[in-house]
Design an enzyme around this catalytic site. Structure first.
Site, short mmCIF file in Angstrom:
data_model
loop_
_atom_site.label_atom_id
_atom_site.label_comp_id
_atom_site.label_asym_id
_atom_site.label_seq_id
_atom_site.Cartn_x
_atom_site.Cartn_y
_atom_site.Cartn_z
N ASP A 177 -7.33 -1.28 -4.09
CA ASP A 177 -8.36 -1.03 -3.15
C ASP A 177 -9.56 -0.17 -3.80
O ASP A 177 -10.79 -0.36 -3.43
CB ASP A 177 -7.95 -0.56 -1.84
N ASP B 283 0.83 -1.09 -0.11
CA ASP B 283 -0.10 0.22 -0.18
C ASP B 283 0.90 1.06 -0.08
O ASP B 283 2.12 1.05 0.55
CB ASP B 283 -0.97 0.01 1.27
#
Length: 158
Positions: free
Chosen positions: A134, A115
């Protein structure tokens, strides 16, 4: 179905390319965050070993999370094949599947999901990081809620 596969490929590729550029080209790391448009957009390195926002990150098997993602992808594909949908629903399903498979690839390569996006606003410091996959997973799920037909025959005149 063609639109589903195209949107899945685009979501998958955009996620993987964005991770490569931000982490390997721009050099974002735990010790080198980059403020892009502070506080709205920052690049912060994160290793997500759970699901969204790190939930279930302690003690959950990487293989269990991969299996769950693959079962969800297969379930969405099965449902779309069984209940043909319009373009927006097919594109939404593709975004969800492409994003999920991009995160599966991360888990296979690294043992976690990489991330790097962090967004804060209005004096609130958001500690969470996420990735482009995401965004696609969330957008795909919302798109399916709004654009998918349930597959039941409609009565004439109703």
């Amino acid at each position: 179905m063609k639109l589903l596969w195209i949107s899945a490929a685009i979501a998958f590729l955009l996620d993987q390319v964005s991770k490569y550029v931000v982490i390997h080209v721009m050099g974002v790391s735990q010790f080198n965050p980059i403020d892009v448009l502070p506080p709205l957009l920052n690049f912060r390195y994160g290793e997500n070993r759970g699901i969204n926002f790190g939930l279930l990150g302690d003690g959950t098997s990487v293989w269990a999370l991969i299996a769950v993602a693959l079962v969800i992808c297969c379930g969405v594909l099965w449902w779309i094949r069984r209940h043909p949908q319009g373009g927006l629903a097919n594109a939404s399903a593709g975004l969800l599947i492409g994003g999920a498979l991009a995160n599966v690839l991360d888990r296979l390569l690294y043992g976690f999901v990489l991330d790097f996006l962090n967004m804060s606003c209005c004096g609130i410091n958001n500690p969470f990081v996420f990735n482009v996959a995401d965004i696609f997973i969330f957008a795909g799920a919302i798109g399916l809620v709004f654009f998918a037909k349930d597959g039941t025959p409609q009565k004439k005149g109703a």
